[in-house]
Design an enzyme around this catalytic site. Structure first.
Site, PDB file in Angstrom:
ATOM      1  N   ARG A  68       1.598   8.083   7.664  1.00  0.00           N
ATOM      2  CA  ARG A  68       1.336   9.858   7.416  1.00  0.00           C
ATOM      3  C   ARG A  68       0.015  10.109   6.531  1.00  0.00           C
ATOM      4  O   ARG A  68      -0.715  10.749   6.410  1.00  0.00           O
ATOM      5  CB  ARG A  68       2.802  10.366   7.033  1.00  0.00           C
ATOM      6  CG  ARG A  68       3.994  10.247   8.198  1.00  0.00           C
ATOM      7  CD  ARG A  68       4.902  11.727   8.248  1.00  0.00           C
ATOM      8  NE  ARG A  68       5.517  10.805   6.908  1.00  0.00           N
ATOM      9  CZ  ARG A  68       6.539  10.009   6.971  1.00  0.00           C
ATOM     10  NH1 ARG A  68       6.905   9.801   7.583  1.00  0.00           N
ATOM     11  NH2 ARG A  68       7.258   9.632   6.008  1.00  0.00           N
ATOM     12  N   THR A  69       0.232   9.267   5.079  1.00  0.00           N
ATOM     13  CA  THR A  69      -0.623   9.837   4.346  1.00  0.00           C
ATOM     14  C   THR A  69      -2.087   9.664   4.247  1.00  0.00           C
ATOM     15  O   THR A  69      -2.740   9.950   4.763  1.00  0.00           O
ATOM     16  CB  THR A  69      -0.291   9.543   2.977  1.00  0.00           C
ATOM     17  OG1 THR A  69       1.081   9.996   2.650  1.00  0.00           O
ATOM     18  CG2 THR A  69      -0.631   9.902   1.320  1.00  0.00           C
ATOM     19  N   LYS A  96      -7.975 -12.495  -2.206  1.00  0.00           N
ATOM     20  CA  LYS A  96      -8.808 -14.227  -2.922  1.00  0.00           C
ATOM     21  C   LYS A  96      -8.188 -13.976  -3.890  1.00  0.00           C
ATOM     22  O   LYS A  96      -8.713 -14.735  -5.066  1.00  0.00           O
ATOM     23  CB  LYS A  96      -9.291 -15.038  -2.228  1.00  0.00           C
ATOM     24  CG  LYS A  96     -10.703 -13.741  -1.607  1.00  0.00           C
ATOM     25  CD  LYS A  96     -11.120 -14.522  -1.308  1.00  0.00           C
ATOM     26  CE  LYS A  96     -12.494 -13.754  -1.357  1.00  0.00           C
ATOM     27  NZ  LYS A  96     -13.883 -14.450  -0.668  1.00  0.00           N
ATOM     28  N   ARG A 118      -4.177   5.524  -3.234  1.00  0.00           N
ATOM     29  CA  ARG A 118      -2.612   4.761  -2.800  1.00  0.00           C
ATOM     30  C   ARG A 118      -2.215   3.653  -3.382  1.00  0.00           C
ATOM     31  O   ARG A 118      -2.380   2.613  -2.655  1.00  0.00           O
ATOM     32  CB  ARG A 118      -1.833   4.919  -1.329  1.00  0.00           C
ATOM     33  CG  ARG A 118       0.042   4.813  -1.616  1.00  0.00           C
ATOM     34  CD  ARG A 118       0.167   5.256   0.054  1.00  0.00           C
ATOM     35  NE  ARG A 118       1.915   5.463   0.142  1.00  0.00           N
ATOM     36  CZ  ARG A 118       2.492   6.056   0.150  1.00  0.00           C
ATOM     37  NH1 ARG A 118       2.009   7.458   0.665  1.00  0.00           N
ATOM     38  NH2 ARG A 118       3.932   5.615   0.139  1.00  0.00           N
ATOM     39  N   HIS A 148       2.756  11.813  -5.960  1.00  0.00           N
ATOM     40  CA  HIS A 148       1.370  11.930  -5.210  1.00  0.00           C
ATOM     41  C   HIS A 148       1.896  13.685  -5.046  1.00  0.00           C
ATOM     42  O   HIS A 148       2.100  14.466  -4.499  1.00  0.00           O
ATOM     43  CB  HIS A 148       2.915  11.753  -4.212  1.00  0.00           C
ATOM     44  CG  HIS A 148       2.162  11.747  -2.389  1.00  0.00           C
ATOM     45  ND1 HIS A 148       1.565  12.365  -2.144  1.00  0.00           N
ATOM     46  CD2 HIS A 148       2.784  10.602  -1.902  1.00  0.00           C
ATOM     47  CE1 HIS A 148       1.095  12.148  -0.669  1.00  0.00           C
ATOM     48  NE2 HIS A 148       1.486  10.750  -0.855  1.00  0.00           N
TER      49      HIS A 148
END
Length: 153
Positions: A68-69, A96, A118, A148
């Site tokens: 959703r975000t 890596k 995020r 958030h």
């Protein structure tokens, strides 16, 4: 001034990063919400496409899975006419051993104007905001259990 607020504001007191609603004050938060209301048309439907971010590059850095975000941030950037880069961390050089700083510097060289971040670690968006050049902004799309801010609004 609250240190979280000062980390988000430029030297003129304007919002540069959106990391947390904490410390921003009622007037600034109301101004953000008022700005958002401008994207609703007279028939209460969202305006589908605006040139607000035309010529700007928005890079989505999702170090943590999200549906959703991520999709709502991508759709919002598209509707504001931004050029969009969405980095798949699983297939990036971070898998890596490349550091977050190396990744940011590579993406900054591609003329990124805004990072949407995020991350599972609390404070990750604050860290990224502290190391990007002055012309780059950061929006916190969720950092661990810390914040958030767009959901808070």
């Amino acid at each position: 001034m609250n240190p979280i607020a000062s980390a988000q504001l430029d030297q003129n007191g304007a919002l540069r990063h959106f990391l947390s609603p904490e410390g921003l004050g009622g007037d600034m938060l109301t101004a953000i919400l008022d700005k958002a209301d401008q994207f609703i048309g007279p028939d209460n439907n969202p305006v589908k496409k605006l040139p607000l971010l035309r010529g700007k590059t928005v890079t989505h850095l999702f170090f943590e899975n999200s549906t959703r975000t991520r999709t709502t941030f991508e759709l919002a950037a598209e509707r504001l006419s931004a050029d969009i880069m969405s980095l798949d961390i699983r297939t990036s050089s971070t898998s890596k051993g490349e550091t977050v700083l190396d990744t940011l510097q590579t993406l900054e060289a591609m003329q990124t104007d805004l990072f949407v971040v995020r991350h599972a670690s609390s404070g990750a968006a604050h860290y990224i905001a502290s190391i990007v050049p002055d012309h780059v902004s950061v929006v916190n799309a969720g950092d661990g259990r810390h914040a958030h801010p767009t959901q808070a609004l």
